[in-house]
Motif scaffolding. Sequence first.
Motif, PDB file in Angstrom:
ATOM      1  N   LYS A  20       0.860  -1.188   0.000  1.00  0.00           N
ATOM      2  CA  LYS A  20       0.000   0.000   0.000  1.00  0.00           C
ATOM      3  C   LYS A  20       0.895   1.236   0.000  1.00  0.00           C
ATOM      4  O   LYS A  20       2.027   1.186   0.470  1.00  0.00           O
ATOM      5  N   PRO A  21       0.378   2.339  -0.512  1.00  0.00           N
ATOM      6  CA  PRO A  21       1.159   3.581  -0.462  1.00  0.00           C
ATOM      7  C   PRO A  21       1.449   3.969   0.994  1.00  0.00           C
ATOM      8  O   PRO A  21       0.665   3.669   1.894  1.00  0.00           O
ATOM      9  N   GLU A  22       2.579   4.622   1.192  1.00  0.00           N
ATOM     10  CA  GLU A  22       2.958   5.115   2.513  1.00  0.00           C
ATOM     11  C   GLU A  22       3.102   6.618   2.432  1.00  0.00           C
ATOM     12  O   GLU A  22       3.478   7.169   1.391  1.00  0.00           O
ATOM     13  N   PRO A  49       3.971   2.407  -4.362  1.00  0.00           N
ATOM     14  CA  PRO A  49       4.709   1.214  -4.774  1.00  0.00           C
ATOM     15  C   PRO A  49       4.240   0.635  -6.117  1.00  0.00           C
ATOM     16  O   PRO A  49       4.866  -0.276  -6.650  1.00  0.00           O
ATOM     17  N   TYR A  50       3.146   1.154  -6.657  1.00  0.00           N
ATOM     18  CA  TYR A  50       2.585   0.626  -7.896  1.00  0.00           C
ATOM     19  C   TYR A  50       3.151   1.345  -9.118  1.00  0.00           C
ATOM     20  O   TYR A  50       3.569   2.489  -9.032  1.00  0.00           O
ATOM     21  N   GLY A  51       3.101   0.690 -10.265  1.00  0.00           N
ATOM     22  CA  GLY A  51       3.596   1.265 -11.508  1.00  0.00           C
ATOM     23  C   GLY A  51       2.598   2.180 -12.196  1.00  0.00           C
ATOM     24  O   GLY A  51       2.874   2.692 -13.277  1.00  0.00           O
ATOM     25  N   VAL A  52       1.445   2.385 -11.607  1.00  0.00           N
ATOM     26  CA  VAL A  52       0.413   3.264 -12.182  1.00  0.00           C
ATOM     27  C   VAL A  52       0.098   4.395 -11.210  1.00  0.00           C
ATOM     28  O   VAL A  52       0.279   4.257 -10.000  1.00  0.00           O
ATOM     29  N   ASP A  53      -0.347   5.514 -11.772  1.00  0.00           N
ATOM     30  CA  ASP A  53      -0.773   6.630 -10.928  1.00  0.00           C
ATOM     31  C   ASP A  53      -2.015   6.215 -10.139  1.00  0.00           C
ATOM     32  O   ASP A  53      -2.864   5.475 -10.644  1.00  0.00           O
ATOM     33  N   LEU A  54      -2.112   6.694  -8.901  1.00  0.00           N
ATOM     34  CA  LEU A  54      -3.277   6.405  -8.062  1.00  0.00           C
ATOM     35  C   LEU A  54      -4.034   7.697  -7.795  1.00  0.00           C
ATOM     36  O   LEU A  54      -3.450   8.678  -7.327  1.00  0.00           O
ATOM     37  N   PRO A  55      -5.342   7.712  -8.088  1.00  0.00           N
ATOM     38  CA  PRO A  55      -6.116   8.924  -7.821  1.00  0.00           C
ATOM     39  C   PRO A  55      -6.313   9.139  -6.317  1.00  0.00           C
ATOM     40  O   PRO A  55      -6.535   8.187  -5.574  1.00  0.00           O
ATOM     41  N   ILE A  56      -6.212  10.391  -5.917  1.00  0.00           N
ATOM     42  CA  ILE A  56      -6.480  10.761  -4.527  1.00  0.00           C
ATOM     43  C   ILE A  56      -7.933  11.220  -4.477  1.00  0.00           C
ATOM     44  O   ILE A  56      -8.333  12.116  -5.224  1.00  0.00           O
ATOM     45  N   LYS A  84       5.216   4.462  -9.015  1.00  0.00           N
ATOM     46  CA  LYS A  84       6.606   4.124  -8.671  1.00  0.00           C
ATOM     47  C   LYS A  84       7.444   5.368  -8.376  1.00  0.00           C
ATOM     48  O   LYS A  84       8.578   5.501  -8.845  1.00  0.00           O
ATOM     49  N   ASP A  85       6.869   6.282  -7.599  1.00  0.00           N
ATOM     50  CA  ASP A  85       7.556   7.539  -7.332  1.00  0.00           C
ATOM     51  C   ASP A  85       7.106   8.089  -5.983  1.00  0.00           C
ATOM     52  O   ASP A  85       6.209   7.554  -5.340  1.00  0.00           O
ATOM     53  N   ILE A  86       7.733   9.197  -5.586  1.00  0.00           N
ATOM     54  CA  ILE A  86       7.344   9.926  -4.385  1.00  0.00           C
ATOM     55  C   ILE A  86       6.699  11.227  -4.839  1.00  0.00           C
ATOM     56  O   ILE A  86       7.279  11.972  -5.632  1.00  0.00           O
ATOM     57  N   THR A  87       5.492  11.477  -4.365  1.00  0.00           N
ATOM     58  CA  THR A  87       4.754  12.692  -4.709  1.00  0.00           C
ATOM     59  C   THR A  87       4.625  13.537  -3.450  1.00  0.00           C
ATOM     60  O   THR A  87       4.296  13.022  -2.383  1.00  0.00           O
ATOM     61  N   VAL A  88       4.895  14.835  -3.568  1.00  0.00           N
ATOM     62  CA  VAL A  88       4.724  15.751  -2.439  1.00  0.00           C
ATOM     63  C   VAL A  88       3.428  16.520  -2.646  1.00  0.00           C
ATOM     64  O   VAL A  88       3.243  17.189  -3.677  1.00  0.00           O
ATOM     65  N   LEU A  89       2.527  16.394  -1.677  1.00  0.00           N
ATOM     66  CA  LEU A  89       1.250  17.103  -1.713  1.00  0.00           C
ATOM     67  C   LEU A  89       1.311  18.283  -0.757  1.00  0.00           C
ATOM     68  O   LEU A  89       1.975  18.214   0.287  1.00  0.00           O
ATOM     69  N   GLU A  90       0.629  19.365  -1.112  1.00  0.00           N
ATOM     70  CA  GLU A  90       0.589  20.543  -0.246  1.00  0.00           C
ATOM     71  C   GLU A  90      -0.846  20.798   0.188  1.00  0.00           C
ATOM     72  O   GLU A  90      -1.761  20.778  -0.638  1.00  0.00           O
TER      73      GLU A  90
END
Length: 147
Positions: A20-22, A49-56, A84-90
């Motif tokens: 799961k995303p952390e 951890p997934y290879g696809v974008d996940l909607p918030i 498969k990346d780190i996204t910074v949300l504000e």
Amino acid sequence: MSLLEKAKNFAADKVGHAKKPEAEVTDVDYKTLSLGSVEYLAKISVTNPYGVDLPICDITYTLKSVGREITSGTVPDPGSIEGKDITVLEVLLKVPHSILLTLAKDIGADWDIDYELDIGLTIDLPVIGNFTIPLNKKGAIKLPSVF
């Protein structure tokens, strides 16, 4: 045990052990001062951890000081988390001046307020559905100097 029950148990076991995303709140800091409020910016780092974008789906937040809620809200549909990346949300936290005045005893000589920030980051995971990551951060944030 029936075949259907075995299938349900197997699926529940696989879903329970799926990656799961952390996420973590990495920063809460002063952003700007306006006539009616002080704005703070919370930054959330999310690892997918997934290879696809996940909607918030949404981000809910509650900012407390001295055990009292000073602001809360929801950020609807804030985008997605890169695969498969780190996204910074504000997340922008707007605190009315009238609320800050009620915290005058806590502010003291160091011109900051102790806070506790609770965030619920709800993500739409494939197969699993909506999944909320609860986040919490405690600290002190400086009040803006008007001089």
